[in-house]
Enzyme design. Structure first.
Site, short mmCIF file in Angstrom:
data_model
loop_
_atom_site.label_atom_id
_atom_site.label_comp_id
_atom_site.label_asym_id
_atom_site.label_seq_id
_atom_site.Cartn_x
_atom_site.Cartn_y
_atom_site.Cartn_z
N ASN A 61 -10.29 0.77 0.28
CA ASN A 61 -9.26 0.51 1.29
C ASN A 61 -9.78 0.85 2.69
OD1 ASN A 61 -7.77 0.09 -0.98
ND2 ASN A 61 -6.15 1.54 -0.47
N HIS A 67 -9.35 5.13 -1.71
CA HIS A 67 -8.54 5.09 -0.48
C HIS A 67 -9.31 5.78 0.64
CE1 HIS A 67 -4.44 3.70 -1.75
NE2 HIS A 67 -5.13 3.68 -2.87
N HIS A 93 -7.33 9.97 4.18
CA HIS A 93 -6.97 8.91 5.12
C HIS A 93 -7.31 9.34 6.54
CE1 HIS A 93 -3.95 7.97 1.82
NE2 HIS A 93 -4.65 6.86 1.92
N GLY A 94 -7.49 8.36 7.42
CA GLY A 94 -7.72 8.67 8.83
C GLY A 94 -9.17 9.04 9.09
N ASP A 112 0.85 -1.19 0.00
CA ASP A 112 0.00 0.00 0.00
C ASP A 112 0.88 1.25 0.00
OD1 ASP A 112 -2.37 1.46 0.17
OD2 ASP A 112 -2.48 1.32 2.36
N HIS A 113 0.63 2.16 -0.91
CA HIS A 113 1.41 3.41 -1.01
C HIS A 113 2.92 3.15 -1.05
CE1 HIS A 113 -1.90 6.22 -0.73
NE2 HIS A 113 -2.42 5.42 0.17
N GLY A 123 -11.27 4.54 2.94
CA GLY A 123 -12.65 4.06 2.96
C GLY A 123 -13.29 4.06 4.33
N SER A 124 -12.50 4.26 5.39
CA SER A 124 -13.05 4.26 6.74
C SER A 124 -13.77 5.56 7.02
CB SER A 124 -11.95 4.09 7.79
OG SER A 124 -11.26 2.88 7.60
#
Ligand SMILES: [Zn+2]
Length: 287
Positions: free
Chosen positions: A229, A207, A177-178, A84-85, A209-210
């Site tokens: 993700n 990316h 992210h986060g 990832d990344h 996805g949370s």
């Protein structure tokens, strides 16, 4: 069954569902994710960031652990082991370590340099039998100390990278992210549609996805996103379950301090969260 991620994502694109990428951090994480996906009969991509790889004693250790665990648990669903990344060097290290898929994140380079490095890595990955993801337009938030701005990718740049033969593409559409801030504006479906129009039948990756509302994820899948993700969500449920166990004093009862007991509620919480995500992404029984 370890495989590259190309076929599962092409099937997801034509079948209008999403494949989960669950990031792993240690043995418990890996075991929970594999068990959940086997129970749900969902294909899965195990994401390993460079930081997590370092934490787990390097990519070779991760590769050996995942391969052995896949066999020991009798996993029958397709599993891709994916960087990832990845940095330029990290991609080569994962190719040598036995990963089945890599992501080269050249989004912080000027577009010409991103194109040149991606072109080279596509060739190296395909020669070694791996699938490869590339990125255009930095994803916001923080990932291993790198802060992005959450921009929306330029569809023309997406087309240039797509034409290099990448197997799937990460493009910023307002995702980060986060943990999402309360004033987050949501995904840009306009950008997603514009990118899709330029790149055609190439699976897109979401990316961060949370924490994106489920209905936005479902809409993104309908518009051509085939891989989502998930990392932070699993960390949050693990932390909450572990906190509850300790706050209830269960580590002080009997042999509750035994790590196999102490880490169990968190591991079970990861299984449940994976199943929740699989239900939203529609990947159940798609193995
Ligand atoms: Zn990411």
């Amino acid at each position: 069954m370890l495989v590259d991620a190309k076929e599962m994502l092409n099937k997801a694109l034509s079948g209008h569902y999403g494949i989960p990428q669950f990031n792993i951090n240690n043995l418990e994480w890996t075991k929970s994710v594999l068990s959940a996906c086997e129970e749900e009969k969902s294909p899965v991509i195990l994401g390993v960031s460079e930081g997590a790889g370092k934490y787990m004693c390097g990519f070779e250790t991760v590769s050996a652990m995942v391969r052995a665990m896949d066999k020991a648990l009798g996993i029958t669903v397709p599993v891709a082991l994916h960087l990832d990344h990845g940095t330029y060097d990290g991609c080569y290290r994962c190719i040598r370590a036995g990963f089945t898929s890599i992501m080269f994140d050249g989004s912080h380079y000027p577009i010409e340099e991103n194109v040149e490095k991606t072109r080279e890595l596509v060739k190296a990955a395909h020669e070694a039998g791996l699938s490869i993801e590339a990125e255009v337009g930095a994803i916001g938030g923080e990932e291993d100390g790198v802060i992005g701005m959450g921009e929306c990718a330029d569809p023309e740049e997406c087309k240039r990278i797509a034409d290099l033969g990448v197997d799937f593409l990460a493009a910023g559409i307002g995702n980060i992210h986060g943990i999402y801030p309360p004033d987050w504006k949501g995904l840009s479906f306009e950008t997603l549609a514009a990118i899709k129009e330029r790149i055609g039948e190439l699976p897109l990756v979401l990316h961060g996805g949370s924490g994106i509302p489920d209905e936005q994820i479902e809409k993104a899948i309908r518009l051509g996103v085939s891989k989502i993700n998930v990392n932070t969500e699993l960390q949050l449920v693990f932390a909450a379950a572990t906190r509850k166990y300790i706050e209830e004093g269960l580590d002080k009862k009997g042999k509750g301090y035994d790590p196999r007991k102490l880490l169990k509620p968190g591991a079970e919480a990861i299984v449940e969260e994976c199943k929740n995500r699989i239900a939203v992404f529609g990947s159940k029984n798609k193995a």
